[in-house]
Design a protein around this motif. Structure first.
Motif, short mmCIF file in Angstrom:
data_model
loop_
_atom_site.label_atom_id
_atom_site.label_comp_id
_atom_site.label_asym_id
_atom_site.label_seq_id
_atom_site.Cartn_x
_atom_site.Cartn_y
_atom_site.Cartn_z
N LEU A 188 1.94 9.07 -8.72
CA LEU A 188 3.27 9.50 -9.16
C LEU A 188 4.36 8.55 -8.65
CD1 LEU A 188 3.11 13.38 -8.81
CD2 LEU A 188 2.96 12.02 -10.88
N SER A 189 4.13 7.93 -7.49
CA SER A 189 5.16 7.03 -6.96
C SER A 189 4.95 5.61 -7.47
CB SER A 189 5.15 7.06 -5.44
OG SER A 189 3.88 6.67 -4.96
N ARG A 190 3.98 5.40 -8.35
CA ARG A 190 3.74 4.11 -9.01
C ARG A 190 3.18 3.05 -8.07
NH1 ARG A 190 8.51 1.92 -12.36
NH2 ARG A 190 9.87 2.86 -10.82
N ILE A 191 2.69 3.47 -6.91
CA ILE A 191 2.08 2.48 -6.02
C ILE A 191 0.78 2.00 -6.65
CG2 ILE A 191 0.94 2.20 -3.79
CD1 ILE A 191 3.10 4.12 -2.69
N THR A 192 0.07 2.92 -7.27
CA THR A 192 -1.14 2.54 -7.97
C THR A 192 -1.08 3.14 -9.37
OG1 THR A 192 -3.54 2.46 -7.86
CG2 THR A 192 -2.51 4.49 -7.12
N THR A 193 -1.82 2.55 -10.30
CA THR A 193 -1.77 3.04 -11.68
C THR A 193 -2.94 3.99 -11.92
OG1 THR A 193 -2.87 0.97 -12.21
CG2 THR A 193 -0.57 1.19 -12.85
N PRO A 194 -2.72 5.01 -12.75
CA PRO A 194 -3.81 5.92 -13.05
C PRO A 194 -4.86 5.23 -13.92
CG PRO A 194 -1.92 6.43 -14.41
CD PRO A 194 -1.49 5.36 -13.46
N ARG B 16 0.81 -1.22 0.00
CA ARG B 16 0.00 0.00 0.00
C ARG B 16 0.84 1.27 0.00
NH1 ARG B 16 -2.83 0.14 4.84
NH2 ARG B 16 -2.70 -2.10 4.93
N LYS B 17 2.06 1.19 0.52
CA LYS B 17 2.80 2.43 0.74
C LYS B 17 4.08 2.58 -0.07
CE LYS B 17 0.22 4.04 4.15
NZ LYS B 17 -0.49 5.31 4.10
N VAL B 18 4.53 1.53 -0.71
CA VAL B 18 5.80 1.61 -1.42
C VAL B 18 5.66 0.99 -2.80
CG1 VAL B 18 8.28 1.14 -1.27
CG2 VAL B 18 6.92 1.21 0.81
N TYR B 19 6.36 1.57 -3.77
CA TYR B 19 6.39 0.94 -5.07
C TYR B 19 7.55 -0.05 -5.15
CZ TYR B 19 7.61 -0.20 -9.75
OH TYR B 19 7.94 -0.93 -10.85
N PHE B 20 7.31 -1.20 -5.68
CA PHE B 20 8.35 -2.14 -6.09
C PHE B 20 7.64 -3.15 -6.97
CE2 PHE B 20 6.45 -3.75 -2.24
CZ PHE B 20 6.30 -5.10 -2.46
N PRO B 21 8.37 -3.84 -7.84
CA PRO B 21 7.67 -4.81 -8.69
C PRO B 21 7.02 -5.87 -7.80
CG PRO B 21 9.92 -4.45 -9.45
CD PRO B 21 9.81 -3.80 -8.11
N ARG B 22 5.72 -6.01 -7.89
CA ARG B 22 4.98 -6.90 -6.98
C ARG B 22 5.39 -8.36 -7.16
NH1 ARG B 22 4.38 -2.46 -4.39
NH2 ARG B 22 2.52 -1.25 -4.82
#
Lengths: 293, 415
Positions: free
Chosen positions: B84-90, A131-137
């Protein structure tokens, strides 16, 4: 956009500044169905290693008996099987002492079921991160199929001890276990690429999984030998990719029979299809993980 | 290209499914009934209501620019950062990010209680996108910044919450990003640590980093950003100099429900229908001079009888320091009951606060110190002190009496 206020401190790097490659990321609503973006997994390989290390550290820190569980769990299963199937049911074991016979199959199975259980529920267990960080899932199922390899390695040492005890000769053929466990890993990954995203949306998976794995276990030649399966069911039976893995293990350990290349090819094809389909499905679902978890 | 663009967004939009609380069908059986299609479309079936958390947001942010994102709760600020941080996609639109980006939507996400501070430092560093070698190189500096000392080899579950946050922030502070997305994270920790965080942001700014900053703290927005993007119901309603944007935001936030207040009763008990801030001449104003009395007229409407209401006026500085509270109950005003519409006027003591921007918040409690039934923003005002022009001089100022004695040394006089 022309009247943007540009702060005076937006210092442009002077000509002396070494040219630096600026990473550019494009954010778009959806990618092509077959755009699996596996490159991002490679770029995040350090995080993959760190996540694996974290899981291993946590696994052995939280349990009082630590690494002993890796041994107790399969040994207990084998003890139960030996009493019930070996003693009471007089299950044939192709002339091999029943405890080793069962242990050689329980070993890859324990790895497989643990890998599926961990990686199918991994996204939800790491929901805070998702929920809080981007990384390739993809790192989540990937790291979770690697972690149980530690338990597997410890249990494998027990297998070697058991072989010595029961007088089963060791041989170089046992190296075949490495590709075989890799196949089990691919299968576990393929299964959890399908189940993981569904579990994000429907938490039922967590409760259903133990039953499914239980049935799957009895549909694999673990407590009984493959030779007990009626001939007319053999083909259907070998559609279960774990059959090839387990029989391969017994072949590598006891040198009984020869690997069935036909069945192995069918298993490989099934795994590849599941894996590829799973990747497409996972990437398709990945976009909404953070919104649903 | 006269200037380098760090972030450019074109028509970004994000649509969510609105689910009534508790009615979310998490059962696989229900979904199978609705067809497998709903699984593929992420649980969306045609009947569900959708809303746009973010809609058609377009902007460009140059390298080195600091931009504040402001807006009321639910205006789409966090959604924008998540996209913007790519956590979710637009759902619609696109964006391009040029540069190494660090996103801090929460400090300490991914920390594991069982692991030691040292192990967590490497874990969190990797989560934020640092390589192992990079964390190893900066390790001593991180421990130093966090002021954690020998606790670094203790499991973080034994840390105090302050230590936990300090370590997490110390790791994040050493990320060295080109672009930093911050979501309210500076609002954690004690006062000293907040100062440290602000200094950290200022250092990044000096290095030419681009900072995108979401906050309710108007003071940090004012001190860090030259430009603000003001979001309202998911849309960009203003994009430009901070002063103008903040003014718009302040005007819009008048009478909105205070962010801390969550009404637990099923129906609202009462509401403030209007509030006026008047100076001593009775004019509605946004500026009060030091030493002047402020008059606040509170127009209310109740939906049920409220017994013994305690009307309160809280005065908050722009950096969220709560400076003072007026309370009808504490001042001995006995109101047995209010029912229906009415107006209450409060005349404050002469204002002794220093020059700053303040928010006046109205809250009403039932039965003296009982349950809060309503909390709303009355408005904003600037206080004007002739000398003390910022909060660097403290919270309030009162004149003292001074007496000077001079004794001119004889030697000097002779010399």
């Amino acid at each position: 956009m022309s009247e943007l206020s540009i702060p005076h401190n937006a210092s442009e790097p002077g000509p002396s500044a070494e040219p630096r490659k600026v990473p550019v990321v494009d954010i778009v609503p959806r990618r092509g169905l077959l755009d699996l973006d596996l490159g991002s997994v490679w770029r995040y390989r350090e995080l993959l290693v760190v996540l694996i290390m974290r899981d291993i550290q946590v696994l052995y820190k939280q349990a009082a008996l630590g690494a002993a569980w890796a041994v107790i769990q399969p040994l207990f299963a084998v003890a139960v099987f030996t009493v019930i199937f070996g003693h009471f049911a007089k299950m044939p074991s192709d002339g091999i002492p029943y405890p080793v016979f069962a242990f050689a199959a329980v070993l890859p199975w324990t790895y497989f079921s643990e890998a599926v259980r961990r990686s199918a529920t991994g996204l939800v267990n790491d929901s805070e991160l998702v929920r809080k960080v981007y990384f390739p899932r993809l790192l989540v199922p990937l790291s979770n199929v690697v972690t149980p390899l530690v338990d597997f390695t410890i249990a494998f040492a027990i297998l070697v001890l058991m072989m010595l005890w029961f007088g089963v000769p060791l041989s170089l053929r046992m190296l075949a276990i490495i590709p075989l466990i890799t196949v089990a890993m691919m299968l576990a990954l393929a299964v959890s690429l399908w189940l993981g995203p569904v579990n994000v949306r429907f938490r039922d998976i967590k409760h259903t999984l133990p039953f499914v794995l239980q049935i799957w276990m009895y549909a694999s030649p673990i407590v009984y030998p493959l030779s007990m399966v009626p001939a007319q069911w053999k083909l259907l039976y070998s559609l279960n990719p774990m059959v090839g893995v387990i029989e391969g293990f017994r072949w590598a350990v006891f040198n009984r029979g020869a690997p069935d290349f036909g069945a192995t090819a069918v298993s490989a094809a099934i795994i590849l299809v599941l894996l590829f389909g799973g990747l497409v499905f996972f990437k398709r679902m990945e976009r909404s993980f953070a919104d649903m978890i | 290209m006269s200037k380098e663009i760090a972030i450019s967004a074109h028509g970004l939009g994000k649509r969510y499914m609105r689910r009534a609380a508790g009615s979310r069908s998490d059962s696989l059986r229900d979904a199978l009934k609705n067809g497998f299609k709903s699984v593929l479309s992420g649980g969306a079936s045609g009947t569900q209501e959708t809303f746009w958390a973010l809609k058609d947001a377009s902007f460009e942010i140059a390298r080195g620019e600091n931009v504040g994102i402001i807006g009321l709760n639910g205006a789409g600020k966090s959604t924008l950062l998540k996209v913007l941080s790519r956590i979710t996609t637009p759902t619609t639109g696109s964006a391009r990010i040029s540069g190494r980006m660090g996103a801090l939507l929460e400090v300490g996400t991914g920390f594991h209680g069982e692991l030691t501070g040292r192990e967590n430092t490497f874990l969190y560093g990797a989560i934020l996108g640092m390589s192992r070698a990079e964390v190893a190189r900066k390790f001593d500096a991180i421990v130093d910044f966090a002021e954690i000392g020998e606790f670094i080899d203790m499991p973080v579950k034994r840390y105090s919450s302050g230590m936990y946050v300090r370590l997490a922030f110390a790791v994040a502070a050493h990320l060295d990003p080109d672009i930093l997305l911050l979501d309210e994270v500076l609002a954690v920790g004690d006062f000293m640590f907040q100062r440290k965080c602000m200094n950290f942001a200022a250092d990044l700014e000096k290095k030419g980093a681009t900072i995108l900053f979401v906050s309710h703290n108007m003071f940090s927005i004012k001190s860090m950003c030259e430009r603000v993007i003001y979001l309202k119901r998911g849309q960009v309603v203003y994009d430009g100099p901070t002063d103008v944007g903040l003014k718009m935001y302040e005007d819009d936030s008048r009478l909105t429900v205070s962010s801390w207040f969550h009404d637990e009763s099923p129906k609202p008990s009462m509401t403030i229908t209007d509030a006026q801030l008047l100076d001593e001449s009775g004019k509605e104003t946004g500026v009060i001079d030091y030493g002047q009395r402020l008059t606040v007229r509170i127009h209310y409407k109740t939906f049920r009888p409220i017994e013994q209401p305690d009307f309160r006026l809280g005065i908050n500085r722009s950096d969220e320091i709560h400076c003072s509270t007026y309370s009808s109950y504490a001042d001995g005003v006995n109101i047995p009951m209010i029912d229906g519409e009415g107006m209450l006027e409060l005349r404050t003591a002469p204002m002794t606060l220093v020059s700053e921007l303040y928010t006046a918040n109205i809250s009403v409690r039932e039965k003296g110190y009982g349950r809060t039934v309503c909390a709303q923003v009355a408005g904003h005002f600037h206080l004007r002190h002739p000398v003390f022009a910022s909060n660097a001089f403290g919270v309030y100022h009162e004149s003292g009496e001074w007496r000077l004695e001079t004794a001119v040394p004889k030697i000097l006089a002779a010399g």
